[in-house]
Each structure stands twice: as structure tokens, then as C-alpha cells.
Design a protein around this motif. Structure first.
Motif, PDB file in Angstrom:
ATOM      1  N   UNK A  79     -35.805  86.845 -72.849  1.00  0.00           N
ATOM      2  CA  UNK A  79     -37.136  86.255 -72.680  1.00  0.00           C
ATOM      3  C   UNK A  79     -37.431  84.953 -73.486  1.00  0.00           C
ATOM      4  N   UNK A  80     -37.799  84.063 -72.951  1.00  0.00           N
ATOM      5  CA  UNK A  80     -38.067  82.775 -73.856  1.00  0.00           C
ATOM      6  C   UNK A  80     -39.386  82.465 -73.360  1.00  0.00           C
ATOM      7  N   UNK A  81     -40.388  81.884 -74.223  1.00  0.00           N
ATOM      8  CA  UNK A  81     -41.813  81.270 -73.844  1.00  0.00           C
ATOM      9  C   UNK A  81     -41.817  79.986 -74.750  1.00  0.00           C
ATOM     10  N   UNK A  82     -41.960  78.873 -74.023  1.00  0.00           N
ATOM     11  CA  UNK A  82     -42.390  77.594 -74.709  1.00  0.00           C
ATOM     12  C   UNK A  82     -43.788  77.285 -74.378  1.00  0.00           C
ATOM     13  N   UNK A  83     -44.528  77.068 -75.330  1.00  0.00           N
ATOM     14  CA  UNK A  83     -45.984  76.893 -75.511  1.00  0.00           C
ATOM     15  C   UNK A  83     -46.194  75.367 -75.701  1.00  0.00           C
ATOM     16  N   UNK A  84     -47.075  74.712 -74.872  1.00  0.00           N
ATOM     17  CA  UNK A  84     -47.135  73.048 -75.035  1.00  0.00           C
ATOM     18  C   UNK A  84     -48.593  72.683 -74.944  1.00  0.00           C
ATOM     19  N   UNK A  85     -48.862  72.018 -75.833  1.00  0.00           N
ATOM     20  CA  UNK A  85     -50.552  71.304 -75.753  1.00  0.00           C
ATOM     21  C   UNK A  85     -50.541  70.208 -74.601  1.00  0.00           C
ATOM     22  N   UNK A  86     -51.291  70.647 -73.511  1.00  0.00           N
ATOM     23  CA  UNK A  86     -51.234  69.513 -72.586  1.00  0.00           C
ATOM     24  C   UNK A  86     -52.739  69.212 -72.573  1.00  0.00           C
ATOM     25  N   UNK A  87     -53.198  67.947 -72.942  1.00  0.00           N
ATOM     26  CA  UNK A  87     -54.443  67.455 -72.993  1.00  0.00           C
ATOM     27  C   UNK A  87     -55.421  68.436 -73.521  1.00  0.00           C
ATOM     28  N   UNK A  88     -55.108  68.970 -74.797  1.00  0.00           N
ATOM     29  CA  UNK A  88     -55.764  70.155 -75.490  1.00  0.00           C
ATOM     30  C   UNK A  88     -56.031  71.292 -74.878  1.00  0.00           C
TER      31      UNK A  88
END
Length: 199
Positions: free
Chosen positions: A141-150
């Protein structure tokens, strides 16, 4: 003439074929959280507030949810092969991989979940390079966390056993709810709470 001034920093010169996973434990004066990707040393840039909060959030939340036999660590390197020793932001792994407090890395084969919080300088590595390497190493399992508009957005991937690559199994805004690798139900808005400013 005055003596020649020595440079303030002396960068390590790689040997033929690049650095190896063992070199990370012996090279002097490496910055904290140095990774090894394809035999090259990767130095971490100063982190954003979003990155710090997201890593803290997943570290603490997953610690409270993991079943017996599993553990959670933040910013700890994993051995993929001789030329790759990345440092995921958060990992969930089998606790039988721990052999002592002096340990500096874990075998990738003991990791069930790798979480990467994307920074401006790590976009390509977190979206392209690392998922390929994690999947090849057998991390399910792989999770990618991104900041989208705060706000945090989590892209969830699961390793497909026939191809050996990751397939997307969900994109989560505000709430992350999955049943694998164990039940998780998280309020993602807690990563970047909206604060009221005094008028």
C-alpha cells in the motif's frame, strides 16, 4: 597573499557506481533525512508547515489504529536494494523487523504501507520515482498526500499482484476511509484546521 579560504561545506564525492545503502550509516556530516535514490544522495529541503502537520497527523493517527503486530514510524529509511534506501514520511511495518534501538533502517519487505507527503521539491519523486520502487519492493500500500488549495488530498494505491505495480484505489478529500491494510477512518480537515483571526 592570504591563505586560501576553505569552503564552508564539503560535499561527498560519489564513488564509481554511486553510493550504497550501507554508506548512509558511515558517511560523515550528512544532513538529517538524507535518502539514497539510484545511488545518489538526496538532501531534504526545508519543509512547509503543511508537510510537517500532515506527517505528524498520519504518524499519530496511524499509531492509534494499527493492530497488534504492526508499528508506525515517521521519517525512517527502508532498504529496497543496494542503491536505494529512501525515507518515507510515515511507514507501517511488522514489529518483528525491530532488532534494537540502534537500528537505522528496516527491510522494505516488512513494510505494509508507505506514506509520502508531497513537497514542492519532491513532486516528481513522490508521484513517479518512489511509487515504482515501493511497488517493486513489494510494499502493498502507498498513500500520497498533497496540499490542494490549503486542504489535504490523499491518493491511495494498492499493489496489483500480477503486474506488480500500483493501481489507484481512491482519491480522498476531507475524509479518508479505507479497510486495508487495516480499517482507517480519518478526518483530513484536521490537518489544516481553519483558524479564526481576531478582527
Amino acid at each position: 597573499m592570504g591563505a586560501l579560504m576553505k569552503p564552508e561545506h564539503s560535499w561527498p564525492i560519489p564513488p564509481p557506481g554511486g553510493w550504497t545503502a550501507d554508506d548512509l550509516d558511515t558517511l560523515p556530516n550528512l544532513p538529517p533525512h538524507t535518502e539514497l535514490i539510484d545511488g545518489s544522495l538526496i538532501f531534504v529541503s526545508p519543509q512547509t508547515l503543511f508537510h510537517t502537520r500532515a506527517v505528524d497527523f498520519f504518524n499519530w493517527q496511524l499509531q492509534s489504529l494499527v493492530p497488534e503486530g504492526l508499528e508506525v514510524l515517521r521519517e525512517f529509511t527502508i532498504d529496497i536494494d543496494r542503491r536505494n534506501r529512501p525515507e518515507p514520511d510515515v511507514i507501517v511495518f511488522r514489529d518483528d523487523a525491530i532488532h534494537g534501538l540502534e537500528q537505522t533502517r528496516l527491510p522494505a519487505g516488512t513494510v505494509l504501507l508507505a506514506v509520502e507527503v508531497v513537497s514542492p521539491e519532491s513532486i516528481d519523486r513522490d508521484r513517479e520515482t518512489k511509487p515504482v520502487k515501493y511497488a517493486r519492493a513489494g510494499i502493498p500500500h502507498y498513500w500520497r498526500v498533497e496540499n490542494k488549495d490549503g486542504r489535504a488530498v490523499v491518493y491511495v494505491f494498492e499493489r496489483e499482484p500480477v503486474s506488480g505495480g500500483y493501481v489507484a484505489s481512491g482519491i480522498f478529500h476531507d475524509r479518508l476511509k479505507v479497510s486495508v491494510p487495516f480499517p482507517v477512518d480519518l478526518d483530513l480537515t484536521a490537518i489544516t484546521p481553519q483558524r479564526r483571526h481576531p478582527e
